[in-house]
Design a protein around this motif. Structure first.
Motif, PDB file in Angstrom:
ATOM      1  N   THR A  68      -4.243   8.959  -1.998  1.00  0.00           N
ATOM      2  CA  THR A  68      -5.595   8.481  -1.719  1.00  0.00           C
ATOM      3  C   THR A  68      -6.118   7.627  -2.876  1.00  0.00           C
ATOM      4  O   THR A  68      -7.269   7.193  -2.857  1.00  0.00           O
ATOM      5  CB  THR A  68      -6.554   9.675  -1.526  1.00  0.00           C
ATOM      6  OG1 THR A  68      -6.446  10.518  -2.675  1.00  0.00           O
ATOM      7  CG2 THR A  68      -6.229  10.456  -0.271  1.00  0.00           C
ATOM      8  N   SER A  84       0.817  -1.215   0.000  1.00  0.00           N
ATOM      9  CA  SER A  84       0.000   0.000   0.000  1.00  0.00           C
ATOM     10  C   SER A  84       0.852   1.267   0.000  1.00  0.00           C
ATOM     11  O   SER A  84       1.858   1.351   0.709  1.00  0.00           O
ATOM     12  CB  SER A  84      -0.904   0.000   1.234  1.00  0.00           C
ATOM     13  OG  SER A  84      -1.534   1.257   1.346  1.00  0.00           O
ATOM     14  N   ALA A 107      -0.600   4.066   0.966  1.00  0.00           N
ATOM     15  CA  ALA A 107      -1.581   4.927   1.643  1.00  0.00           C
ATOM     16  C   ALA A 107      -0.941   6.160   2.278  1.00  0.00           C
ATOM     17  O   ALA A 107      -1.583   7.203   2.411  1.00  0.00           O
ATOM     18  CB  ALA A 107      -2.330   4.120   2.696  1.00  0.00           C
ATOM     19  N   THR A 154      -3.636   1.801  -2.925  1.00  0.00           N
ATOM     20  CA  THR A 154      -3.676   1.652  -1.454  1.00  0.00           C
ATOM     21  C   THR A 154      -4.354   0.363  -1.006  1.00  0.00           C
ATOM     22  O   THR A 154      -4.120  -0.102   0.102  1.00  0.00           O
ATOM     23  CB  THR A 154      -4.417   2.833  -0.783  1.00  0.00           C
ATOM     24  OG1 THR A 154      -5.774   2.845  -1.264  1.00  0.00           O
ATOM     25  CG2 THR A 154      -3.737   4.156  -1.068  1.00  0.00           C
ATOM     26  N   ASN A 199      -1.715  12.788  -0.820  1.00  0.00           N
ATOM     27  CA  ASN A 199      -2.338  12.008   0.268  1.00  0.00           C
ATOM     28  C   ASN A 199      -3.539  12.739   0.875  1.00  0.00           C
ATOM     29  O   ASN A 199      -3.901  13.845   0.446  1.00  0.00           O
ATOM     30  CB  ASN A 199      -1.292  11.588   1.309  1.00  0.00           C
ATOM     31  CG  ASN A 199      -0.767  12.764   2.119  1.00  0.00           C
ATOM     32  OD1 ASN A 199      -1.348  13.858   2.098  1.00  0.00           O
ATOM     33  ND2 ASN A 199       0.318  12.532   2.846  1.00  0.00           N
ATOM     34  N   GLN A 220      -7.131   4.656  -4.563  1.00  0.00           N
ATOM     35  CA  GLN A 220      -7.378   3.312  -4.016  1.00  0.00           C
ATOM     36  C   GLN A 220      -6.639   2.226  -4.785  1.00  0.00           C
ATOM     37  O   GLN A 220      -6.275   1.202  -4.226  1.00  0.00           O
ATOM     38  CB  GLN A 220      -8.882   3.030  -3.991  1.00  0.00           C
ATOM     39  CG  GLN A 220      -9.589   3.849  -2.924  1.00  0.00           C
ATOM     40  CD  GLN A 220     -11.110   3.833  -3.076  1.00  0.00           C
ATOM     41  OE1 GLN A 220     -11.647   3.142  -3.931  1.00  0.00           O
ATOM     42  NE2 GLN A 220     -11.779   4.611  -2.252  1.00  0.00           N
TER      43      GLN A 220
END
Ligand code: HDD
Length: 696
Positions: free
Chosen positions: A97, A91, A93, A102, A229, A99
């Motif tokens: 952001t 990930s 993350a 992440t 992020n 997906q």
């Protein structure tokens, strides 16, 4: 309501299949669904009279045929697309952001289109050219397009020069030749007047520009992009695709012959690999770096003619993708797929790279020209597979106008899609200021240092190929001043290269180095990652063995070879004097895939000659058979052979004392296995270096 496309891996053509289970009849109809009674003869007045306008089926059929073509892509016209799936295993993350980057374990459908750049749609696959490697990720937050190449840098620094570059590379406008090649005056004229292209030229003259297969190529997003992020903070990122099968290219002499033997070599290779259940896989890697690194890096991270060496910022592997789904219909999917660099998803953003900024305009614009309507996003291959709602409507070929009376926002009907500040796309809030000006930054001025770094990172054989390629290409230029101007640039890159090319072109003296905007650096260290040979596979997996057999050939040897290639997860083809095949020593027929003059050795990674005495005698007077062996030898391939095949070597001009460690006798059981193991480096490069030394 769930979107019909979402969760469906392959949207297909969006049309009905005509092929019903055998036995079921499908009635031919017009576009209006009217059954057709006669599709063989148009409606005529009398038996031999004129055709009648009244025949609507005839007119509709011809009308539709007349409009089958759409404009081919202005660049990257020849391409091949396949479906696949990306799976994330690490990930990001902390940085984004998005997906797709992440959610570990999440499988994201993809469509990838490989391409050459300069040639038209009907040109050949093995042109010396950059290969496009464009990926569309159908993420849960919308489509993300990473429109990359198999080379991590580009010719120019500013998109405003793109039309000039492409005009110079494509056929000259008066004569419309040469097709699909850069070996001509216009290209080298532009290049030699554009010093920023020198780093890219090193890559394009290297074997990277003649890949063995799409399956053995790296891919690069080229530009610095941003990851953003949840706090709105940005990290720079460069994207890399690394093939699981390792890197591999062919030789130039081989490329020229492949284009004649099989102009569709790359697309056939990909199709076959998928059909035989050995789909190619790539790792997705990222180079992550921050503003502080960007500040201290020797070059400008916004300059698309520069790499960030992997030794300085390692490539972190975060996931992988497999390309295992061939298209149902070439036109509907591969031709109509529309990649746009502007297609990003929340959490991924742009940098100020002036090439990327220009691309963000060009791709959307070109799709309108090519596909004819702003509704090209309605075509299944381009439609997102997540829910999609907005108030855009109408236009040519609108397929999905919103329902109901409300097509605006805000409205007091309480219906319709609305923006969402929490999940919606947010541009990175970069603070920019300064005067409006047309200027090339000073930080983009070093055009030679990384070109030199690329050259010194190559193995001797790869350096030789770069020199050979430059001599070949420049020898096709009719104007001596263009040749000399190029050598003057090479003098800034590496003296050995400049010398080799000057000698190869027969220049009387080495031209003075071209004036450089900034002094080229000679202290950049070599980077292992830049060599194909150093990143070779060292195994036969995914490669193809050509087995030449004749009547009476030793059946046990053929069986051993087939077993050994299977154990290595490679593939093979039988080549024989007749397409019907050959009757082996055990009396059984083996089917041939190629007749000898259609199955040139350039189509294989290694070859085996399993011949009987009589067979060898017959092939020894057959030109394609002699070419099969002499080409395999000249292209540094590993060659296994049974004893009678020695005659064919001899007749192909390879004397007994030229036979080297790459010529592998098949005598005992188990030799086939040892041969395949010996083939791991794929080519015996010493053979080519020796030939050159002998000739010098
Ligand atoms: Fe481009 C197509 C890659 C610079 C304008 N480009 C195209 C394709 C690839 C690339 C892979 C084929 C997509 C497909 O398969 O449909 N292009 C690149 C890379 C570049 C680059 C890696 C530099 C880093 N391109 C570039 C510039 C411009 C364009 C600077 C214009 C300002 N490119 C186009 C285009 C094309 C295209 C005219 C032709 C067909 C298409 O877009 O869909 O818009």
């Amino acid at each position: 309501m769930a979107d019909p496309f979402y969760s469906k891996r392959n949207p297909g053509t969006g049309g009905e299949t005509h092929q019903r289970p055998s036995g079921e009849e499908t009635v031919l109809t017009t576009q209006q669904g009217v059954p057709v009674a006669d599709d063989q003869n148009s409606l005529k007045l009398g038996e031999r009279g004129p055709t009648l306008l009244e025949d609507f089926h005839f007119r509709e059929k011809i009308f539709h045929f007349d409009h089958e073509r759409i404009p081919e892509r202005v660049v990257h016209a020849r391409g091949y697309g396949v479906h696949g799936t990306f799976t994330l295993n690490k990930s990001l993350a902390k940085y984004t952001t998005a997906q797709v980057l992440t959610e570990v374990g999440e499988a994201t459908p993809m469509f990838v289109r490989f391409s050459t750049v300069a040639g038209n749609k009907g040109s050949f696959d093995l042109a010396r050219d950059v290969r496009g490697f464009a990926a569309k990720f159908y993420t849960k937050q919308g489509n993300w397009d990473l429109v990359g190449n198999n080379i991590p840098v580009f010719f120019i620094q500013d998109a405003i020069k793109f039309p000039d570059l492409i005009h110079a590379a494509k056929p000259a406008p008066d004569r419309e030749f040469p097709q699909a090649q850069t070996a001509h005056d216009n290209f080298w004229d532009f290049i030699s007047l554009t010093p920023e292209s020198m780093h890219m030229i090193m890559w394009v003259m290297s074997d990277r520009a003649i890949p063995r297969s799409y399956r053995f190529m790296e891919g690069f997003g080229v530009h610095s992009f941003r990851l953003i992020n949840a706090k709105g903070a940005s990290t720079f990122v460069k994207f890399h695709f690394k093939p699981r099968l390792g890197l591999q290219s062919v030789l130039w002499n081989e490329a020229v012959k492949i284009n004649g033997s099989d102009p569709d070599f790359h697309r056939r290779d990909l199709w076959d690999a998928i059909e035989m259940g050995a789909p190619p896989e790539w790792d997705l890697g990222v180079q992550l770096f921050d503003e502080a690194f960007a500040e201290r890096f020797e070059f400008d991270i916004l300059d698309p003619t520069k790499i960030i060496p992997e030794e300085q910022v390692p490539v972190e592997i975060i996931g992988s993708f497999v390309l295992d789904g061939r298209v149902d219909n070439f036109f509907a999917e591969t031709e109509q797929v529309a990649f746009c660099t502007q297609n990003v998803v929340p959490g991924i953003g742009f940098s100020n790279d002036p090439l990327l900024q220009g691309r963000n305009f060009s791709y959307l614009d070109t799709q309108l020209k090519r596909l004819g309507s702003p509704n090209f996003t309605h075509i299944p291959i381009n439609a997102p597979r997540c829910p999609m709602h907005n108030h855009q409507q109408d236009g040519h070929m609108a397929m999905r106008n919103p329902r109901g009376r409300v097509n605006y926002e805000p409205n007091s009907w309480g219906v319709g899609p609305k923006e969402d500040p929490k999940t919606g796309y947010r541009h990175f809030a970069a603070a920019e200021n300064g005067p409006k000006q047309q200027i090339r930054p000073e930080s983009f001025a070093d055009h030679y240092s990384q070109a030199r770094q690329f050259f010194i990172s190559q193995t001797p054989i790869e350096q030789k190929h770069i020199g050979d390629a430059l001599v070949f290409e420049l020898s096709k230029c009719l104007r001596p001043d263009i040749r000399e101007r190029m050598v003057a640039h090479l003098a800034n890159i590496h003296p050995d290269l400049a010398q080799t090319v000057a000698k190869g072109l027969g220049l009387k003296k080495l031209p003075k180095a071209h004036p450089a905007a900034v002094e080229p650096r000679t202290d950049l260290p070599p980077s292992e990652a830049l060599s194909i040979v150093k990143r070779g596979p060292m195994r036969f997996e995914g490669r193809k063995l050509g087995i030449l057999v004749t009547d009476g050939a030793d059946a046990a040897v053929v069986a051993d070879l087939i077993a050994a290639v299977g154990a290595e997860r490679g593939s093979y083809e039988i080549i024989a004097p007749h397409i019907a095949g050959a009757r082996l020593s055990d009396g059984a027929m083996i089917e041939a895939r190629q007749k000898i003059d259609g199955g040139a050795s350039v189509l294989y990674d290694a070859v085996a000659l399993v011949l009987s005495e009589a067979g060898a005698g017959m092939l020894a007077i057959d030109k394609p058979a002699k070419d099969f062996v002499s080409d395999a030898f000249a292209h540094c391939k590993f060659i296994a052979y049974t004893k009678p095949a020695r005659l064919l070597f001899e007749k192909a001009g390879i004397a007994a004392d030229d036979m080297d460690a790459g010529c592998f006798p098949l005598v005992h059981k188990g030799d086939a296995k040892a041969f395949l193991a010996a083939c791991a480096p794929l080519r015996l490069w010493q053979r080519e270096l020796k030939v050159d030394l002998d000739a010098a």
